[in-house]
Write a protein that holds these residues in place. Structure first.
Motif, PDB file in Angstrom:
ATOM      1  N   SER A 199      66.538  66.285   0.387  1.00 19.12           N
ATOM      2  CA  SER A 199      65.578  65.869  -0.644  1.00 19.12           C
ATOM      3  C   SER A 199      65.850  64.478  -1.197  1.00 19.12           C
ATOM      4  N   SER A 254      63.242  75.584  -3.131  1.00 21.61           N
ATOM      5  CA  SER A 254      62.051  76.174  -3.744  1.00 21.61           C
ATOM      6  C   SER A 254      61.825  75.625  -5.150  1.00 21.61           C
ATOM      7  N   PHE A 294      60.595  72.054  -4.839  1.00 23.80           N
ATOM      8  CA  PHE A 294      59.194  72.044  -4.425  1.00 23.80           C
ATOM      9  C   PHE A 294      58.286  72.381  -5.603  1.00 23.80           C
TER      10      PHE A 294
END
Length: 115
Positions: free
Chosen positions: A6, A92, A95
């Protein structure tokens, strides 16, 4: 050196500069808004509407909104990578944060520049 999926090529210096630049822009925006309240005195709908109909205020507001979102993303990303070790959970949450931040950005865009 640890590479995170990320991070997308960022490094600590880049994050440091983005956080400081966004903090400076947010400080300037706060001074701008406080100056409006001090100069205007009693603020009603008409004054508020006229203030935000100006091009400079719209652009400065969008820059401030982008600064808040950058500041939030870097801060929460650092907290998540430090404290959430399971990769799936961390991914998660990241996101979900990105979805919320994009929602905020487009909401601000449509509110400010919409009809």
């Amino acid at each position: 050196m640890v590479n995170h999926v990320s991070s997308i090529g960022r490094n600590g210096v880049h994050d440091f500069l983005l956080i400081r630049a966004s903090a400076i822009l947010l400080t300037l925006y706060t001074i701008y808004i406080c100056g409006f309240f001090l100069i205007t005195g009693d603020v009603g709908y008409l004054e508020w509407n006229n203030f935000f109909s100006g091009l400079f205020t719209k652009i400065f507001t969008m820059v401030a909104l982008a600064s808040i979102l950058i500041h939030a993303w870097i801060g929460v990303w650092q907290v998540l990578t430090d404290y959430i070790k399971p990769t799936l959970l961390r991914g998660s949450l990241q996101f979900a944060l990105v979805v919320v931040l994009f929602g905020y950005f487009f909401s601000g865009l449509f509110i400010l520049w919409g009809a």
